[in-house]
Design a protein around this motif. Sequence first.
Motif, PDB file in Angstrom:
ATOM      1  N   VAL A  83       0.866  -1.194   0.000  1.00 59.09           N
ATOM      2  CA  VAL A  83       0.000   0.000   0.000  1.00 59.09           C
ATOM      3  C   VAL A  83       0.898   1.238   0.000  1.00 59.09           C
ATOM      4  N   PRO A  84       1.636   1.468  -1.064  1.00 64.63           N
ATOM      5  CA  PRO A  84       2.582   2.589  -1.076  1.00 64.63           C
ATOM      6  C   PRO A  84       1.925   3.948  -0.888  1.00 64.63           C
ATOM      7  N   LEU A  85       0.673   4.066  -1.271  1.00 68.43           N
ATOM      8  CA  LEU A  85      -0.040   5.328  -1.101  1.00 68.43           C
ATOM      9  C   LEU A  85      -0.884   5.356   0.169  1.00 68.43           C
ATOM     10  N   GLY A  86      -0.880   4.265   0.917  1.00 71.65           N
ATOM     11  CA  GLY A  86      -1.676   4.200   2.134  1.00 71.65           C
ATOM     12  C   GLY A  86      -3.123   3.811   1.825  1.00 71.65           C
ATOM     13  N   PRO A  87      -3.905   3.569   2.851  1.00 71.87           N
ATOM     14  CA  PRO A  87      -3.533   3.655   4.271  1.00 71.87           C
ATOM     15  C   PRO A  87      -2.737   2.429   4.727  1.00 71.87           C
ATOM     16  N   HIS A  88      -1.860   2.648   5.691  1.00 73.40           N
ATOM     17  CA  HIS A  88      -1.073   1.542   6.235  1.00 73.40           C
ATOM     18  C   HIS A  88      -1.801   0.827   7.363  1.00 73.40           C
TER      19      HIS A  88
END
Length: 509
Positions: A83-88
């Motif tokens: 999830v490089p753009l999130g959310p984490h």
Amino acid sequence: MSTFFPHVDILALKKFAAAAAAGEQAYRLSRSATIVSSPSTGKRKGKGKVQDRKPPYPIVTGCEDTYHVGEQMILITFDPETVPLGPHSMLAHFPRGRPTYTTKALVGMTQIIRDHAQIIAPKIYGYYDNVPNPINAEVVLLELLPGECLDDIWANLVPRQITTVCARLGELLVKLFNCRSPVLCSETDVPDSPPRTAAASARYRRPILLGPPFDEGPLIHMEPQNAPTSTHDYLFALAQRPERIFGCREEMPGGRETGWPGSVPLSDTDVAAARATWKRLGHLIPYHSGGFYLPGSLSPDARFTAHAVLQSRGFGVRHRDMQMARFVVRWAHPGDVHSDATLALTGWEHAARAPLWSCARMPPWLEPHLHPFERITWECQRSARQFVFRSIFHGDLVPQAHAWEWVVAYVYGSTERWFEGLVGAHWGFRDATEVLLVRLRDHWMGERPDVPFPLDVNEKYCSDLPGVGGVPARPDGVQSSERVVETEELKWDLVMDRLSSDVSATQEV
């Protein structure tokens, strides 16, 4: 398996969270691509080309029970590389209350608060508002707000930080006050998930009003309260609750249970007495819809202006559960006591439209209680309220829109707020209600001796009995203006004089 929620299908919850995270990533990716597009040609630059690459599907790495913002939830975490753009991470919240409607209220009120009131609240990634569904429970996937829970840090805040938090709180209260609607309701008009039939969808998305008074005891199993369009109808609906339970041919089961440990069910005599008391309370509604207790010392223009606020047909938002744990503070520069902060509020299933005089109130942790374990001393509460008031007036030296209306509603709507709590009390508190009717009569005679009190009260209740349970022992701030500390110190009379001198200018105060 969750200890908090053993009935929840954790595997299905993980799949639901992963799908929600993937949808959020796709949304953020599309926004990023739009931002980096060339304004002239519409062609994306190099950064946009990199973002065109499809990210890996979110992988859940953790699913743990947690206690956050006053609620038991499940914390779901993802592998950051997927999830490089999130959310984490995100929170799985399982609303408790009236089936379906409570979840819809949480989703609808959160959207209204974020989009229209511009208040920081957790973003909603996905939800199921009915059962059956793959998770076996109603669930809302919420953003994990960055910051610290106010309940955890308050004791360690220095005066400068307390001032900052109170300033942000004042701004939040005015924003809730100004989020107006012509209907007293909970925002439940959101899409069904999973989808329902057209007939069922129409039923669940009609305007209703949720709240503890309307969902007590067997009321939660009856049709919800329709949304009123006037303050009078709202108070009348509160007074009619005992009749809804006991006035039918077949009495609703559970209506005689008080919910107190070790208490016996209400007898036939108790039920008859409660119905009679709430019918009598109904006769007082016309005097408590707003403005009846305005002091005679106000000038005609000031009275007109105050009446316009207290009897407004536009209704704000009241959050009924603003406990300290609901607030999340995020410092601009952690470790710097002079740093500014943002203040977020959670638990929006507990919010609904209310009369303006009902919306103008402090969080419970800033109001004195007769409790041996106060979270904050009365002296600290008083100081904090002063900071909140100054923020409401000035808002970082910039006057807030309609802030003066909040002040008028707070000061001159105190009796209305107390009466709202009285008529909205549980019918099992009938004896305490009769005690408070005597006290209300005494207050009435002191404030409005020109109008006879319309009810007979039983003098046997004049003994100094405390309030019980949800019924306040004495009016919430119902005192003459010279005995209200904030009224005296901030010179509310001068505020009203300014209102009377130039009504149009007050909108800029």
